[in-house]
Scaffold this motif. Sequence first.
Motif, PDB file in Angstrom:
ATOM      1  N   GLY A   1      31.933  24.604  43.356  1.00 53.75           N
ATOM      2  CA  GLY A   1      31.176  23.294  43.032  1.00 53.75           C
ATOM      3  C   GLY A   1      30.519  22.606  44.490  1.00 53.75           C
ATOM      4  N   THR A   2      29.494  21.805  44.103  1.00 50.12           N
ATOM      5  CA  THR A   2      28.650  21.090  45.096  1.00 50.12           C
ATOM      6  C   THR A   2      29.402  20.124  45.807  1.00 50.12           C
ATOM      7  OG1 THR A   2      27.498  19.831  43.436  1.00 50.12           O
ATOM      8  CG2 THR A   2      26.622  21.895  44.120  1.00 50.12           C
ATOM      9  N   GLY A   3      30.124  19.427  44.997  1.00 51.21           N
ATOM     10  CA  GLY A   3      31.097  18.266  45.684  1.00 51.21           C
ATOM     11  C   GLY A   3      32.338  18.734  45.834  1.00 51.21           C
ATOM     12  N   ALA A   4      33.309  17.976  45.343  1.00 54.00           N
ATOM     13  CA  ALA A   4      34.925  18.545  45.364  1.00 54.00           C
ATOM     14  C   ALA A   4      34.825  19.849  44.520  1.00 54.00           C
ATOM     15  CB  ALA A   4      35.588  17.538  44.498  1.00 54.00           C
ATOM     16  N   VAL A   5      35.250  20.892  44.994  1.00 53.94           N
ATOM     17  CA  VAL A   5      35.432  22.085  44.315  1.00 53.94           C
ATOM     18  C   VAL A   5      36.487  21.832  43.016  1.00 53.94           C
ATOM     19  CG1 VAL A   5      34.914  23.579  46.147  1.00 53.94           C
ATOM     20  CG2 VAL A   5      37.211  23.200  45.822  1.00 53.94           C
ATOM     21  N   TYR A   6      36.048  22.651  42.168  1.00 57.11           N
ATOM     22  CA  TYR A   6      36.905  22.835  40.856  1.00 57.11           C
ATOM     23  C   TYR A   6      36.768  23.910  40.167  1.00 57.11           C
ATOM     24  CZ  TYR A   6      32.469  22.534  38.378  1.00 57.11           C
ATOM     25  OH  TYR A   6      31.334  22.815  37.933  1.00 57.11           O
TER      26      TYR A   6
END
Length: 138
Positions: free
Chosen positions: A113-118
């Motif tokens: 992901g581009t923010g927090a990975v998920y």
Amino acid sequence: VKVIRGKMHMFKAKHNDDKLSYPLVHTTDLKNTLVNINENFRVKSEHIIIGPALLIPRVGNFSQDKISYLPIGTEIVMSDCLFAVLCSSESHAKELRSFVIEDWKNFKKIYNGTGAVYTTLVKITAYFSKVEKHTLFE
């Protein structure tokens, strides 16, 4: 393999202490491979998880100690930040956890992901379906 995503949004969670409520478990309750059950925060929900299970964060760059056991017979409601891998026994949960730790580099690849990975329910289910086919579980 059966993987379930938590359904309770933390911002909607309201404490309820009647007999039909269950402890709410969030990522912060996963510590040192165990689930820290907070009986002081209970919620009503029809989405109950009953151990044995392996609880895994859905979001974030977490450490191996967050992969946690939910003991047999323990009933909880999960926040939407968690997945539960339902297990046939506590030994099954321990075997799955051991495999994930040994395969940590590959396991962490299902998070992005581009923010927090998920990760997604599809990705984590596919990962554990492959694990179940491993000779360790035959």
